[in-house]
Design a protein around this motif. Structure first.
Motif, PDB file in Angstrom:
ATOM      1  N   ASP A 249     -74.761 -52.876  34.699  1.00  0.00           N
ATOM      2  CA  ASP A 249     -73.338 -52.464  34.725  1.00  0.00           C
ATOM      3  C   ASP A 249     -73.059 -51.137  33.910  1.00  0.00           C
ATOM      4  O   ASP A 249     -72.154 -50.768  33.292  1.00  0.00           O
ATOM      5  CB  ASP A 249     -72.549 -53.395  34.002  1.00  0.00           C
ATOM      6  N   SER A 250     -74.359 -50.238  33.882  1.00  0.00           N
ATOM      7  CA  SER A 250     -74.333 -48.844  33.244  1.00  0.00           C
ATOM      8  C   SER A 250     -74.917 -47.848  34.098  1.00  0.00           C
ATOM      9  O   SER A 250     -75.402 -48.149  35.139  1.00  0.00           O
ATOM     10  CB  SER A 250     -75.506 -49.066  31.923  1.00  0.00           C
ATOM     11  N   VAL A 251     -74.313 -46.711  33.816  1.00  0.00           N
ATOM     12  CA  VAL A 251     -74.794 -45.578  34.371  1.00  0.00           C
ATOM     13  C   VAL A 251     -75.376 -44.569  33.545  1.00  0.00           C
ATOM     14  O   VAL A 251     -74.816 -44.217  32.313  1.00  0.00           O
ATOM     15  CB  VAL A 251     -73.608 -45.096  35.247  1.00  0.00           C
ATOM     16  N   GLU A 252     -76.203 -43.789  34.281  1.00  0.00           N
ATOM     17  CA  GLU A 252     -76.880 -42.500  33.444  1.00  0.00           C
ATOM     18  C   GLU A 252     -76.291 -41.481  34.285  1.00  0.00           C
ATOM     19  O   GLU A 252     -76.344 -41.192  35.692  1.00  0.00           O
ATOM     20  CB  GLU A 252     -78.220 -42.433  33.489  1.00  0.00           C
ATOM     21  N   ILE A 253     -75.513 -40.369  33.732  1.00  0.00           N
ATOM     22  CA  ILE A 253     -75.174 -39.273  34.419  1.00  0.00           C
ATOM     23  C   ILE A 253     -75.928 -37.826  33.888  1.00  0.00           C
ATOM     24  O   ILE A 253     -75.939 -37.626  32.704  1.00  0.00           O
ATOM     25  CB  ILE A 253     -73.526 -38.769  34.039  1.00  0.00           C
ATOM     26  N   GLY A 387     -81.892 -54.282  29.105  1.00  0.00           N
ATOM     27  CA  GLY A 387     -82.003 -52.909  30.193  1.00  0.00           C
ATOM     28  C   GLY A 387     -81.619 -51.562  29.399  1.00  0.00           C
ATOM     29  O   GLY A 387     -82.204 -50.572  29.677  1.00  0.00           O
ATOM     30  N   TYR A 388     -80.900 -51.653  28.311  1.00  0.00           N
ATOM     31  CA  TYR A 388     -80.579 -50.573  27.627  1.00  0.00           C
ATOM     32  C   TYR A 388     -82.043 -49.746  26.907  1.00  0.00           C
ATOM     33  O   TYR A 388     -81.855 -48.470  27.037  1.00  0.00           O
ATOM     34  CB  TYR A 388     -79.576 -50.796  26.447  1.00  0.00           C
ATOM     35  N   ARG A 389     -83.029 -50.596  26.879  1.00  0.00           N
ATOM     36  CA  ARG A 389     -84.175 -49.973  26.410  1.00  0.00           C
ATOM     37  C   ARG A 389     -84.819 -49.056  27.375  1.00  0.00           C
ATOM     38  O   ARG A 389     -85.278 -47.892  26.982  1.00  0.00           O
ATOM     39  CB  ARG A 389     -84.769 -50.907  25.937  1.00  0.00           C
ATOM     40  N   TYR A 390     -84.691 -49.274  28.770  1.00  0.00           N
ATOM     41  CA  TYR A 390     -85.223 -48.399  29.661  1.00  0.00           C
ATOM     42  C   TYR A 390     -84.459 -47.086  29.770  1.00  0.00           C
ATOM     43  O   TYR A 390     -85.086 -46.104  30.247  1.00  0.00           O
ATOM     44  CB  TYR A 390     -85.414 -49.236  30.981  1.00  0.00           C
ATOM     45  N   TRP A 391     -83.276 -47.028  29.398  1.00  0.00           N
ATOM     46  CA  TRP A 391     -82.476 -45.712  29.465  1.00  0.00           C
ATOM     47  C   TRP A 391     -82.982 -44.892  28.625  1.00  0.00           C
ATOM     48  O   TRP A 391     -83.111 -43.706  28.638  1.00  0.00           O
ATOM     49  CB  TRP A 391     -81.022 -46.136  29.240  1.00  0.00           C
ATOM     50  N   VAL A 392     -83.517 -45.229  27.244  1.00  0.00           N
ATOM     51  CA  VAL A 392     -83.954 -44.269  26.312  1.00  0.00           C
ATOM     52  C   VAL A 392     -85.522 -44.411  25.789  1.00  0.00           C
ATOM     53  O   VAL A 392     -85.870 -43.624  25.120  1.00  0.00           O
ATOM     54  CB  VAL A 392     -83.021 -44.735  24.959  1.00  0.00           C
ATOM     55  N   LYS A 393     -86.107 -45.050  26.794  1.00  0.00           N
ATOM     56  CA  LYS A 393     -87.708 -45.281  26.805  1.00  0.00           C
ATOM     57  C   LYS A 393     -88.357 -43.788  26.521  1.00  0.00           C
ATOM     58  O   LYS A 393     -88.992 -43.411  25.573  1.00  0.00           O
ATOM     59  CB  LYS A 393     -88.290 -46.211  27.722  1.00  0.00           C
ATOM     60  N   GLU A 394     -88.031 -43.068  27.466  1.00  0.00           N
ATOM     61  CA  GLU A 394     -88.525 -41.646  27.685  1.00  0.00           C
ATOM     62  C   GLU A 394     -88.207 -40.822  26.449  1.00  0.00           C
ATOM     63  O   GLU A 394     -89.065 -40.053  25.977  1.00  0.00           O
ATOM     64  CB  GLU A 394     -87.980 -40.990  28.928  1.00  0.00           C
TER      65      GLU A 394
END
Length: 409
Positions: A249-253, A387-394
């Motif tokens: 339910d999140s998006v990365e722009i 799932g939020y961890r995968y957004w900022v892992k890099e």
């Protein structure tokens, strides 16, 4: 200025200082004894967008009480007749209209002064309510005078626009963009109608001077805003483009900027994307800048994170994966100087990590350059969805590579 104005200014300041401890005590008592019961009673009856959990600071409370005291004292002190009350109400309404003309949308003037956008919006609302109340009272008392009636289109338009701008404020919670354009149109109608309503006097004299100042502020801020959007969104044949990646339910722009932009930690931008809906090009929504980097073409790319709720963010979740033309406004916000502290504690929940990562990155980079006193950074991040961890892992890995001395364990 009249002698009563000086008297009102000095007396209201002393009055506010004397009553401030009592008012703060009363506010705490009401919050403790009544606030919880009122919230439990009304919360199920109201839409989710309305909440009683918005707290204002003591500074805001003092400013609001001072504004109210100043207006009341100026209108009531040393008054002989109803005609004087009508004149003073009109003058005070115009004085409050001057700062209100800066608008509720964040602008560079408020950003330079370090005013947060929520606080700026509330101050605009406070002054707007004062203007509407005094304008309506001015009309009501004026109609009590002999040989006075609403007999011109300017007076009718001014009164109806003032009432409409107050009533339409309820649209803010459900149709924000529609409300903002209606609000701007009605504000323009009020300025024009008041200019026609006021007696013909030189521009340097009151009350026409107030309308002139309102018009200059209104036009200047609007013009600066649109020039800012055009400058950041277009550069010759290039235009800012945005890609949307969904996860749960999140998006990365990711927005590839047409022009390079100097950014600081804690800043945010307003973003508009073409193609999400028929009117999406006219919708501007604030997003915290989470990360920035240069792509393979040496163009600056900024990364924004958003959680889908309703309206614009919900349409982002349903958007097609191709690139969208983007309009950028900003950046706004004042960065915090955290490098003067030896230990920095940062707290975040879920998507709130977007506002903390730029500060960590800035501190680590300045630490490598020996520009900060910080020797320890601790980040406490509470997650409801792994799932939020995968957004900022890099990005976390990049910052760990900078942390050669283990500043942030």
């Amino acid at each position: 200025m009249e002698i009563s104005e000086y008297y009102a200014l000095s007396l209201s300041a002393a009055f506010a200082l004397v009553l401030l401890p009592l008012l703060l005590f009363a506010a705490r008592w009401l919050r403790g004894h009544i606030g919880h019961d009122l919230h439990c009673l009304l919360h199920p009856l109201l839409p989710p967008s309305i909440s009683f959990k918005v707290l204002i600071s003591r500074y805001e409370f003092v400013v609001c009480c001072s504004l109210l005291a100043l207006n009341i004292l100026y209108v009531t002190l040393d008054n002989d007749d109803i005609e004087s009350v009508v004149r003073r109400l009109g003058h005070m309404a115009l004085v409050n209209l001057v700062p209100t003309s800066c608008g509720a949308h964040m602008n560079q003037l408020a950003s330079i002064c370090g005013i947060h956008h929520d606080r700026y919006f509330r101050f605009h609302a406070y002054l707007g309510v004062l203007f509407v109340a005094e304008a309506i009272l001015h009309t009501a008392f004026a109609l009590q005078l002999p040989n006075v009636s609403i007999n011109s289109y300017a007076e009718l338009i001014a009164l109806s626009s003032v009432c409409a701008i107050f009533v339409s404020s309820i649209l803010h919670y459900w149709f924000f963009e529609l409300f903002s354009y209606i609000h701007t149109f009605l504000a323009s109608a009020i300025l024009v109608a008041l200019w026609l309503h006021l007696p013909s006097t030189p521009l340097r004299e009151r009350p026409r001077l107030y309308i002139l100042l309102c018009s200059v502020l209104f036009i200047s801020i609007k013009t600066w805003r649109y020039l800012n959007i055009a400058y950041l969104s277009f550069s010759g044949w290039r235009q800012s483009m945005a890609t949307i990646e969904k996860h749960g339910d999140s998006v990365e722009i990711r927005v590839r900027l047409a022009r390079p932009l100097k950014l600081h930690a804690g800043q945010y931008i307003y973003l508009s994307l073409w193609g999400l809906s028929s009117l999406s090009a006219f919708e501007y929504h604030p997003f915290q800048i989470c990360w920035e980097y240069a792509d393979e073409h040496a163009q600056q790319v900024i990364v924004l994170l958003a959680q889908a709720r309703r309206g614009f963010s919900r349409r982002l979740l349903m958007a097609t994966p191709y690139e969208h033309r983007a309009l950028i406004e900003g950046p706004y916000g004042k960065t915090l100087s955290l490098g003067q502290y030896g230990t920095v504690l940062l707290f975040a929940t879920d998507m709130g990590i977007a506002g903390q990562l730029p500060y960590i990155r800035k501190l680590l980079e300045q630490y490598q350059q020996c520009k900060v006193k910080t020797r320890r950074i601790a980040l406490f991040w509470e997650l409801e969805d792994e799932g939020y961890r995968y957004w900022v892992k890099e990005w976390m890995n990049q910052m760990l590579s900078l942390d050669s001395d283990y500043v942030s364990p």
